[in-house]
Structure formats: structure tokens, C-alpha cells
Design a protein around this motif. Structure first.
Motif, PDB file in Angstrom:
ATOM      1  N   LEU A 686       0.811  -1.219   0.000  1.00 24.09           N
ATOM      2  CA  LEU A 686       0.000   0.000   0.000  1.00 24.09           C
ATOM      3  C   LEU A 686       0.841   1.265   0.000  1.00 24.09           C
ATOM      4  O   LEU A 686       0.330   2.344  -0.297  1.00 24.09           O
ATOM      5  CB  LEU A 686      -0.944  -0.004   1.209  1.00 24.09           C
ATOM      6  CG  LEU A 686      -2.188  -0.897   1.075  1.00 24.09           C
ATOM      7  CD1 LEU A 686      -2.922  -0.990   2.392  1.00 24.09           C
ATOM      8  CD2 LEU A 686      -3.099  -0.371  -0.029  1.00 24.09           C
ATOM      9  N   GLU A 690      -2.655   2.605  -4.089  1.00 22.82           N
ATOM     10  CA  GLU A 690      -3.756   3.169  -3.301  1.00 22.82           C
ATOM     11  C   GLU A 690      -4.574   2.080  -2.623  1.00 22.82           C
ATOM     12  O   GLU A 690      -5.100   2.270  -1.528  1.00 22.82           O
ATOM     13  CB  GLU A 690      -4.669   4.026  -4.193  1.00 22.82           C
ATOM     14  CG  GLU A 690      -4.086   5.377  -4.560  1.00 22.82           C
ATOM     15  CD  GLU A 690      -3.771   6.219  -3.330  1.00 22.82           C
ATOM     16  OE1 GLU A 690      -4.643   6.348  -2.453  1.00 22.82           O
ATOM     17  OE2 GLU A 690      -2.636   6.737  -3.245  1.00 22.82           O
ATOM     18  N   THR A 691      -4.724   0.924  -3.307  1.00 23.67           N
ATOM     19  CA  THR A 691      -5.564  -0.150  -2.770  1.00 23.67           C
ATOM     20  C   THR A 691      -4.850  -1.494  -2.924  1.00 23.67           C
ATOM     21  O   THR A 691      -3.877  -1.621  -3.686  1.00 23.67           O
ATOM     22  CB  THR A 691      -6.901  -0.235  -3.528  1.00 23.67           C
ATOM     23  OG1 THR A 691      -6.645  -0.579  -4.899  1.00 23.67           O
ATOM     24  CG2 THR A 691      -7.683   1.068  -3.445  1.00 23.67           C
ATOM     25  N   SER A 693      -6.179  -5.729  -3.125  1.00 22.52           N
ATOM     26  CA  SER A 693      -7.255  -6.718  -3.073  1.00 22.52           C
ATOM     27  C   SER A 693      -6.792  -7.945  -2.305  1.00 22.52           C
ATOM     28  O   SER A 693      -5.595  -8.132  -2.062  1.00 22.52           O
ATOM     29  CB  SER A 693      -7.652  -7.140  -4.489  1.00 22.52           C
ATOM     30  OG  SER A 693      -6.572  -7.851  -5.092  1.00 22.52           O
ATOM     31  N   VAL A 737      -5.570   2.278   7.004  1.00 22.07           N
ATOM     32  CA  VAL A 737      -6.378   1.764   5.890  1.00 22.07           C
ATOM     33  C   VAL A 737      -7.855   1.791   6.240  1.00 22.07           C
ATOM     34  O   VAL A 737      -8.244   1.826   7.402  1.00 22.07           O
ATOM     35  CB  VAL A 737      -5.970   0.303   5.537  1.00 22.07           C
ATOM     36  CG1 VAL A 737      -4.507   0.213   5.141  1.00 22.07           C
ATOM     37  CG2 VAL A 737      -6.281  -0.636   6.698  1.00 22.07           C
ATOM     38  N   ILE A 743     -11.784  -4.784  -0.103  1.00 25.06           N
ATOM     39  CA  ILE A 743     -10.604  -4.088  -0.634  1.00 25.06           C
ATOM     40  C   ILE A 743     -10.065  -3.161   0.456  1.00 25.06           C
ATOM     41  O   ILE A 743     -10.822  -2.433   1.108  1.00 25.06           O
ATOM     42  CB  ILE A 743     -10.964  -3.239  -1.883  1.00 25.06           C
ATOM     43  CG1 ILE A 743     -11.579  -4.113  -2.975  1.00 25.06           C
ATOM     44  CG2 ILE A 743      -9.726  -2.499  -2.395  1.00 25.06           C
ATOM     45  CD1 ILE A 743     -10.614  -5.014  -3.693  1.00 25.06           C
ATOM     46  N   ARG A 745      -7.995   0.172   1.361  1.00 24.18           N
ATOM     47  CA  ARG A 745      -7.599   1.428   0.738  1.00 24.18           C
ATOM     48  C   ARG A 745      -6.839   2.277   1.751  1.00 24.18           C
ATOM     49  O   ARG A 745      -7.215   2.333   2.922  1.00 24.18           O
ATOM     50  CB  ARG A 745      -8.837   2.185   0.251  1.00 24.18           C
ATOM     51  CG  ARG A 745      -8.558   3.532  -0.408  1.00 24.18           C
ATOM     52  CD  ARG A 745      -9.841   4.218  -0.810  1.00 24.18           C
ATOM     53  NE  ARG A 745     -10.609   3.414  -1.749  1.00 24.18           N
ATOM     54  CZ  ARG A 745     -10.376   3.380  -3.075  1.00 24.18           C
ATOM     55  NH1 ARG A 745      -9.415   4.125  -3.589  1.00 24.18           N
ATOM     56  NH2 ARG A 745     -11.116   2.635  -3.861  1.00 24.18           N
ATOM     57  N   LYS A 746      -5.776   2.932   1.310  1.00 22.92           N
ATOM     58  CA  LYS A 746      -5.048   3.855   2.183  1.00 22.92           C
ATOM     59  C   LYS A 746      -5.961   4.973   2.660  1.00 22.92           C
ATOM     60  O   LYS A 746      -6.727   5.525   1.859  1.00 22.92           O
ATOM     61  CB  LYS A 746      -3.865   4.485   1.428  1.00 22.92           C
ATOM     62  CG  LYS A 746      -2.535   3.810   1.638  1.00 22.92           C
ATOM     63  CD  LYS A 746      -1.391   4.593   1.057  1.00 22.92           C
ATOM     64  CE  LYS A 746      -1.500   4.767  -0.453  1.00 22.92           C
ATOM     65  NZ  LYS A 746      -0.237   5.194  -1.079  1.00 22.92           N
ATOM     66  N   SER A 751      -1.902   8.588   3.578  1.00 21.76           N
ATOM     67  CA  SER A 751      -1.372   9.102   2.307  1.00 21.76           C
ATOM     68  C   SER A 751      -0.619  10.405   2.527  1.00 21.76           C
ATOM     69  O   SER A 751       0.459  10.627   1.965  1.00 21.76           O
ATOM     70  CB  SER A 751      -2.511   9.338   1.308  1.00 21.76           C
ATOM     71  OG  SER A 751      -3.047   8.117   0.879  1.00 21.76           O
TER      72      SER A 751
END
Length: 936
Positions: A686, A690-691, A693, A737, A743, A745-746, A751
């Protein structure tokens, strides 16, 4: 009448050497009859013989010339002891001599060892040997027969007088000359096979490549076979063209010869690119960085498929980096004995933080990649007082060590313990250049040819004296030095090391020790004499010898009290009583968890780091013997917080005012040391995307481990999403996250932290350190679910994570019994604090290496479901996992538990609590059992 019968084998619980050493000092007289005596075995008994002489205990020894294995120098050494009579049974072609008997006479009984062990280091310590110990009354038929046979052999054997010894020495020297010539036979390359280290490294390199990685680093102690390993890997990889780069020309030809020996019948050409050789067109080119720097742009960027950087710690220098950045090979391999760097750059990053293997000193001993050492810790003379001096005050330490009486004492011990090999080849490590020159001068006065060398001497001067030391016909015996242990000096045939300065760093101690451990045909072990003074950091010797970066006060004390029985193979560590007591007292008085101690440890490491602030956790991987930075994290929640305190660093303090950054550091630091790698692999991915799975997470995790469990991946996603955090944890740690529809995601906050390049550097460091340390401790092994490794350290809360517990994890504490479905976790303190009334009447204890007695919580009855699950665990499919610790706290810090595996109840009694006997699935290793049961 037989008093005792026992089989003695060499194992991690004991060996024949321990039995003999103890018996020599307890008996009235002793009688040995052994076919072979080597100096390697005799040296281990020298102190016992010396003490027996003081106590008036006399002995007789019979050995033989059978197969010419007995060493003449061992016979001469025995002759030095006036209380031991020595005879030699001279064998011929018709009659062999194979006895291995050790007889001890007491006031009213005898003790006899008869079996397979001769007097050699491996027979006494590490070989598979069977020896039967029989203790019996003096009037038994057995003893009468044994003594009669011994006396019969004694009469048939020859006196080991000077005439006999001279003739035997002459015979052996002629024999050696003949056999040396006969041994020069053609060596078939098919029979050169990889050792264990090389196999592991090659497997890991192949695994990394299979997942698309194009760079890797191998860290292994000097003499462990890194060049052979690289040649084996190249043979498997089959590159069209290879470039092998070294820092020093003298090792280049050896590297080329190694490759030529292993890679045959493949139509490959080999060439040198150096100041004197300009062979740029062979398939496999071996070059120095100095020569390559002048011409590397003459090659195409993709000219070489495989590039090897030997001594890769130099790769952070501008000349190396230019080459590294220019070429585009399919694979790049870095090799180094220690990832020490000469500037403030990170060698790990140059190889994408992929470490294929790390083999440090004690692992190299275990894998028999280097020779064993015999270490003797000797109390320094009374005239040397270092109790009130700062060890860093080199001038004052030097002044106090320059005592003629001490020189005589050192020489006396040097002669007493001797060395393996025909000629003494000794390195003496001194406190300063002045001290080294003083020692050389005094040794020369006393007839021991010596020289002092330091960084002030030119490379040519050093090479000249090193060649003289290595030459059996040259009179030079000792090189005294301060810094010859530094990279770039290799003297394979060194057989003796003198530690003549107070140890103030485990790192330096290990470096010095390592100078003599390379394998060489002239020696089978290294003799190490350490003169231990009364300075207040003498206990650091024990840290270095113990070989574990992760130690506590109690394990260290047990190691010292048992003469470091946990050290593998023929290595022998022995401290005299005064040194032992002095070091044990220092350990008792030291608080290893105090800020004062941690600061001292940190600043000593900083000094080794050439005065640079070690900003990164990865910096602590540079040296064997470096402190464990996790201790610094545990003290202040994050490493940077610790650093800002000890350095009083405004730059760091300023960074830590950013709340999101500090909380991100806490979130990641709290997971160290990793017990499951899934979370950090996901975070690492990450940092670039950005993501992530579920499917990609599985693929990424498989780069590190051999098996991935889907439920554990889901659980890792949920854990990172803070599903199992309590309110306090959520408040103090940054959420990195968000989990949406399977999924990850950050978060915006994470970020933003990563977008700051300075912050990102420290986040990357924690992640890479966590992954590296996990690989080092757990390798790529599949431990299943729950994810427990035998004899690894764990806290209660770890069991929640590693068993995929789906409730608040911080609730997993406070009781000796915690459960998750059919998994029952037993957390047990072996020694309870005194003067504290416990709610439970504890009878928890190890009965033996295979059996544990445990009491359930007070409320548990036999008729309850929990009671039935415990006492009938096997039938009901309940897994009982046992976690032990010796003490709840040491020096004010809560101790971790050690996982000793699963067990089944086979016997039970009582109510509320129930007392159960548990048979362990895995028998406890000897050293660990000793550590649990011995109180020092």
C-alpha cells in the motif's frame, strides 16, 4: 554392588567432557586408557588437571600409537604435569589398540566410563558417542577385572620419556610429508556440493526471482563460503554473461578459480579485468571496482545478465553506485560479511531490501561453516585495577595495562593452554597503538618473536608481516594490534587470539573473535585467551559469547553458570570461578531495562557507527552483536521518540509534533517484532499503491512464506482496519487503511504522511526492518493456524492475533487460561513472586523434559464443560497450547512467554482447581529446560 548405571551421550543436555572434568576434581586417583589423544581434546581438560595437581590428586594415562592418530604435542603437554604418569602402548600390524576407558577411584567406590570416546574435542563434546558410566563398590568382580586389565596394559606399555617422544615426533613429521604429497589428487567437481547455508541462500534467491525480484543481498560471516554459494547460484541461473566485482584485487583470482572449478563443461570463458589484465570479452568477467570505473560505459547497459558485488557494503560509495545505476542485468547479487557502511547510506536499500540469508557467528558455528573455538576467561592479575577508570579513556587504560608482571602472566597462560597446529600464529588485541607496541617489545625481550601493527602501517607492511606469521618456517609468532579486525585483513591460519583490552562492545569482541575462525588445513580449533579485569562492563563478554541479541538477565546468568552449554558443536567456553562470580554480580546489579543502560548501549553502538546517529532500525543489522532496537521502542513507544530523548535532537522532536506521523509510527512500532508477516506485507504494497485486493495480498505474502491461509488474510485485513482495537488503541494509533467491500484502501491521513518524503523514509524503515527480522526468525516456514513457532517468544495478546480471534484483542489477558474455539492457551509463570498471596494454589512445574504439571483456574470443576475439555482434550479435539515464562517481571519489565508446543492430558486429580499431567508433543531442548529449572 552397582550404585549407578547411566548412558552418557553428547547432546544439548550434557557431554562426556562435563562428566570427566567433574570426576577428575572429585576423585582420589584417576586412570585413563584411550587409543587416541589429540591436543584439541586435551586442552579442554587442562584446567581440571591443573586443579587436581593443586589438590594432590594423582593419575595415570595410557594411550597408543595406533594408526598414528595420537599427537606428539599432546603427549608432551601431559608430561608437564608431575602428578600424571604417562605410558604409550606401541602397536604393530598384528595388534591394534582401541580402548576408551576412564576410571576414577574414590574412598569407598569406583566410577568407570567405558565406551567410544577418545580424547579429542569432537569425541568429548559433539560426536555421536556412547559411553556407559558405572559406579560400583571397590570389592566387586567387575572393578577387580577392570583394574587387573588396566595394570596388565600399563606393564606392556612404554615410558613416554624424551627419547620416545623425539622418535615419535620424527616419525610423524616424515609421515606428514608423505601423506601431504599423496593427498594431491584430482578433485572431481561433481563432488563439491553446497553446504547448508549455501542451499538455504540458493533456495531463497530462487524464490525471490520467481516473484519477479531482481536484486538480493547475502549476509554471511567471513569464511562461510559466500563465493562458492554465488558460483552455485550462477551455475543454476546459467547467465549468458556474468560480471563479478570486488573491492580488492587479491581476492579476485580466488573468486575466478572458484567459478572455473564449479562451472565446467558449459563452454564458458573466464577473464580478469584489472590493472594488469584487460580481458573484457570473456563470458564471465572478474573485475575490481577501480578498473571497472574507468571503462564500464564501454559495455552495453544490458551486457551482463547477472552481476555480483562482493563486499557489498562498499556499494553505497559513489563509484559503486555509478556502476549499479548504469547496468541493467536480469539479477544483481550483493554479498557481505557485515552490512557495515562507510558513509551514511543504507546498503539494504540498494538491493531492494531483499535479504536472501543472514548467517552470523553462532549460526556459522552451528552449520560448521567455521572452526570451533576454545575460549578461556582468565581473571587478570591483582595489579591491574580498572574499577574506577572510564573504559573510553584509552590513555589511562593503556597506562594501567602496561605492567611487566601482566606480560609474564599472559605468556604463562599462552604456554599453558597452547594452540592447535605446528606453529603459534597469534593475534593479540590491545587497547591502543601504544599498548600494542609495548606488548610486542616485551614479548620480544622474552624470546617470543612479535610485531605491532595498526592502521598507521602501510598495506605492504601489513601484508609482509601477515605472510611471515602464516609461514610455518618463519619465527614470527604474534601480531599485536588495535584494528586489524577491520574489513580487509584475512589471516586464515591464525590459531590463537589474545583479548588484552577490556571489552566495552560485544560487536568489537565478535569481530576480533571472528579473525581466527576461518577454516584452514593447519588447525581444527581456535584458542582464545581473554584476560578479564575488574572493569564495570566485564559482563559484556557474556553478551557477546551468548550469541543471542534477544536476552534477559536470567537467561544470561544461566548461560554463564552452565559454561554456555547452549553453544553448538565443539566450541568450548570456560571462565574461571572469580571471573564467573564477578560477571554474575555485575549482571545482578545492572538493570538492562533502565534508561541509563539503554543510553549506554545506544551510544556505544553509535560509536561503532562511526559517530553517525543511527536514524534507522535497519542500521542495527549492520553488526553481529548490535543491541536489539526493539528495547528502545518498548521504552518510548517509538524508536524516533527514544532517539529524540537520548540525542536531545530538535529536528526529531519537531517531526514528532506532527500527530498523524507520530500515531502512524506507534501503529507500526507496536507490531514489532512481527509474529505474523501478513500485515506488514500488505502495508508495504500500500505504500506504492492506493488499494490492495485479497488476491494481490495473497500473491505478495507468498513472496515471503510457503503457505498462505485465506482466513488469516481476511483477519489481517480486519486487524489493519482496527476491527479488534479498543477505544484507547483507536485513539493513540493512526488508522492506515479503510476496508471497503473486501478491498483495503489507504486512508487520507496515511497518504498525507507518506507524501512527506522524510516521514516516508522512517515508515519504510519500520516496515523493512519488520519484514527482514521476521524472515530471519521465522524464515518461510508454514506454522499453520494458530501461527506459533516452537520456542519463540510471545505475549498473551499475540495469541489473539495468531489464532484469528474475532473480538477485542486487548481482552486477551489477565488469566492463565484463554480460549478461542477449540484452541486453549495456557500461560504459566514457573516462579511466582514471593510475599504475594495468589488466588490459586500454584503447583505448575516441569516434571521433566516431556511432562508438565498444571493447575486449572480455581473455579474449574471436573464436571464443567471447560473441565472436561481440559482433562479429555485429545478425545474432544481440544488443542492445549503451553506458554511458559520463568518470572513475570525482570528489572521492572513484563517478560514474554515462550511457546513450548501442544500437549495432551494423561492424568488428573482434584477439584477447583484440577491438577493435570500433560505430555508434551515436543520434548524440550536441553538448554531451554535448564534455563527454566535452574535458579542462579
Amino acid at each position: 554392588m552397582i550404585i549407578e548405571e547411566k548412558l552418557i551421550v553428547n547432546s544439548d543436555k550434557g557431554n562426556l567432557l562435563n562428566e570427566l572434568s567433574r570426576s577428575i576434581l572429585e576423585c582420589e586417583r584417576f586412570y585413563f586408557s584411550v587409543a587416541f589423544i589429540n591436543f584439541s581434546g586435551l586442552q579442554l581438560l587442562l584446567d581440571s588437571f591443573k586443579e587436581a595437581e593443586k589438590r594432590g590428586i594423582k593419575g595415570k594415562i595410557i594411550t597408543s600409537t595406533y594408526l598414528n592418530f595420537t599427537e606428539a604435542k599432546a603427549l608432551r603437554k601431559i608430561k608437564d604435569f608431575e602428578h600424571i604418569e604417562l605410558k604409550v602402548f606401541v602397536t604393530d600390524k598384528e595388534i591394534g589398540f582401541h580402548t576408551k576407558a576412564y576410571i576414577f577411584e574414590y574412598v569407598d567406590h569406583y566410577k568407570v566410563f567405558i565406551g567410544s570416546s577418545n580424547l579429542t574435542q569432537s569425541a568429548l563434546k559433539s560426536n555421536i558417542e556412547w559411553n556407559v558410566k558405572i559406579m560400583t563398590k571397590e570389592d566387586t568382580h567387575f572393578i577387580k577385572e577392570v583394574l587387573s586389565e588396566y595394570n596388565h596394559l600399563w606393564e606392556r606399555s612404554a615410558e613416554a620419556d624424551e627419547d620416545f617422544l623425539k622418535r615419535y615426533e620424527d616419525f610423524l613429521s616424515k609421515l606428514t610429508a608423505i601423506t601431504t604429497k599423496q593427498n594431491l589428487i584430482y578433485e572431481n567437481t561433481d563432488y563439491i556440493i553446497p553446504n547448508r547455508m549455501q542451499k538455504r541462500a540458493m533456495e531463497n534467491l530462487e524464490r525471490l526471482r520467481s516473484f519477479g525480484e531482481s536484486k538480493a543481498l547475502v549476509i554471511a560471516a567471513t569464511g562461510t563460503g559466500k563465493t562458492y554459494m554465488s558460483a552455485f547460484d550462477v551455475k543454476n541461473f546459467r547467465p549468458r554473461r556474468l560480471l563479478f566485482i570486488v573491492h580488492r584485487e587479491e581476492i579476485l583470482k580466488k573468486a575466478k578459480e572458484t567459478f572455473e572449478k564449479l562451472i565446467v563443461n558449459e563452454a564458458k570463458t573466464f577473464g580478469l579485468l584489472t590493472g594488469n589484465h584487460k580481458q573484457k570479452h570473456p563470458d564471465y568477467v572478474f573485475t575490481t571496482i577501480q578498473s571497472l570505473t574507468r571503462c564500464y560505459q564501454e559495455f552495453r547497459k544490458d551486457e551482463f545478465d547477472y552481476i555480483i558485488f562482493d563486499e557489498a557494503h562498499h556499494a553505497t560509495s559513489p563509484s559503486y553506485e555509478a556502476v549499479l545505476n548504469y547496468f541493467e542485468p536480469d539479477f544483481t547479487l550483493g554479498m557481505t560479511a557485515t552490512p557495515e557502511r562507510s558513509d551514511n547510506h543504507n546498503v539494504f536499500a540498494l538491493f531492494d531490501n531483499n535479504v536472501a540469508i543472514e548467517v552470523r557467528l553462532h549460526e556459522a558455528l552451528d552449520d560448521e561453516l567455521i572452526i570451533p573455538f576454545h575460549y578461556f576467561g582468565i581473571t587478570d592479575i591483582d595489579g591491574i585495577d580498572l574499577s574506577d577508570v572510564d573504559i573510553d579513556n584509552i590513555a589511562e587504560v593503556t597506562k594501567r595495562l602496561k605492567v611487566n608482571e601482566r606480560v609474564d602472566f599472559i605468556i604463562e597462560n599462552l604456554n599453558f593452554y597452547g594452540n592447535d597446529g605446528k606453529k603459534r600464529k597469534c593475534l593479540g588485541f590491545c587497547a591502543s597503538v601504544d599498548h600494542a607496541h609495548y606488548m610486542a617489545e616485551e614479548f620480544n625481550k622474552r624470546g617470543y618473536s612479535s610485531v605491532a601493527l595498526s592502521g598507521a602501517n602501510s598495506v605492504d607492511q601489513r601484508s609482509y608481516f601477515i605472510k611471515r606469521l602464516e609461514n610455518d618456517e618463519d619465527e614470527l609468532e604474534v601480531i599485536f594490534t588495535v584494528d586489524i579486525f577491520n574489513e580487509g585483513v584475512d589471516i586464515p591460519s591464525v590459531n590463537s587470539v589474545l583479548m588484552l583490552r577490556p571489552t566495552n562492545s560485544p560487536i568489537v569482541f565478535i569481530q576480533q573473535l571472528g579473525r581466527g575462525l576461518r577454516k584452514h588445513e593447519s588447525k581444527s580449533f581456535l584458542t582464545v585467551l581473554d584476560f578479564i579485569g575488574n572493569h564495570n562492563k566485564a559482563f559484556l563478554i557474556a553478551l557477546a559469547l551468548n550469541g543471542s541479541r534477544y536476552y534477559d538477565k536470567e537467561s544470561l546468568k544461566v548461560a554463564i553458570a552452565t559454561d554456555f552449554a547452549n553453544i553448538p558443536g565443539c566450541t568450548h567456553i570456560q571462565m574461571d570461578r572469580i571471573s564467573q562470580e564477578r560477571i554474575l554480580e555485575q549482571i545482578d546489579n545492572e538493570n538492562f531495562n533502565s534508561m541509563k543502560y539503554l543510553k549506554e548501549e545506544y551510544f556505544e553502538f553509535k560509536k561503532m557507527n562511526q559517530g553517525h546517529i543511527p536514524y534507522l532500525l535497519l542500521d542495527y543489522l549492520m553488526f553481529d552483536g548490535a543491541p536489539d532496537p526493539i528495547k528502545f521502542i518498548q521504552k518510548e513507544k517509538t524508536y524516533l521518540k527514544f532517539l529524540s530523548k537520548v540525542e536531545k535532537d530538535d529536528y526529531l522532536k519537531g517531526m514528532l509534533t506532527d500527530e498523524a506521523f507520530e500515531r502512524a509510527l506507534k501503529e507500526l512500532s507496536d507490531m514489532l517484532p512481527l509474529k505474523r508477516i501478513y500485515e506488514f506485507v500488505i502495508i508495504k504494497d500500500l505504500m506504492e499503491n492506493e488499494t490492495i485486493s485479497f488476491d494481490r495480498a495473497k500473491i505478495e505474502i507468498l513472496k515471503y512464506v510457503s503457505e498462505v491461509y485465506e482466513d488469516s488474510v481476511y483477519h489481517a485485513f480486519e486487524s489493519l482496519n482496527h476491527d479488534y482495537f479498543d477505544s484507547v488503541q483507536k485513539k493513540s494509533k493512526l488508522k492506515l487503511v479503510d476496508l471497503e467491500n473486501g478491498i483495503l484502501r489507504k486512508t487520507v491521513s496515511f497518504s498525507n504522511v507518506l507524501n512527506n518524503l522524510e516521514y516516508r523514509r522512517f515508515i519504510e524503515d519500520i516496515v523493512n526492518y519488520g519484514l527482514f527480522r521476521y524472515e530471519k526468525e521465522f524464515k518461510n516456514t508454514d506454522y499453520g493456524v494458530p501461527h506459533f513457532k516452537l520456542y519463540e517468544q510471545y505475549q498473551m495478546i499475540d495469541a489473539a492475533l495468531l489464532s484469528n480471534y474475532r473480538k477485542i484483542h486487548s481482552s486477551f489477558r489477565g488469566s492463565g487460561l484463554l480460549t478461542n474455539g477449540n484452541d486453549y492457551f495456557l500461560f504459566i509463570d514457573l516462579h511466582k513472586e514471593e510475599n504475594i498471596k495468589e488466588s490459586i494454589n500454584y503447583l505448575d512445574k516441569l516434571i521433566n523434559e516431556s511432562t508438565f504439571q498444571w493447575q486449572t483456574p480455581n473455579s474449574t470443576s471436573q464436571s464443567s464443560e471447560r473441565g472436561k475439555n481440559i482433562i479429555f482434550n485429545k478425545a474432544r479435539g481440544i488443542q492445549l497450547h503451553l506458554f511458559l515464562r520463568k518470572y513475570k517481571e525482570i528489572d521492572g519489565k513484563v517478560e514474554p512467554y515462550i511457546y513450548i508446543g501442544k500437549g495432551d492430558v494423561f492424568e488428573y486429580e482434584g477439584e477447583k482447581p484440577i491438577t493435570v499431567q500433560i505430555e508434551l508433543e515436543h520434548k524440550l531442548p536441553g538448554p531451554l529446560y535448564t534455563e527454566f529449572v535452574v535458579k542462579v
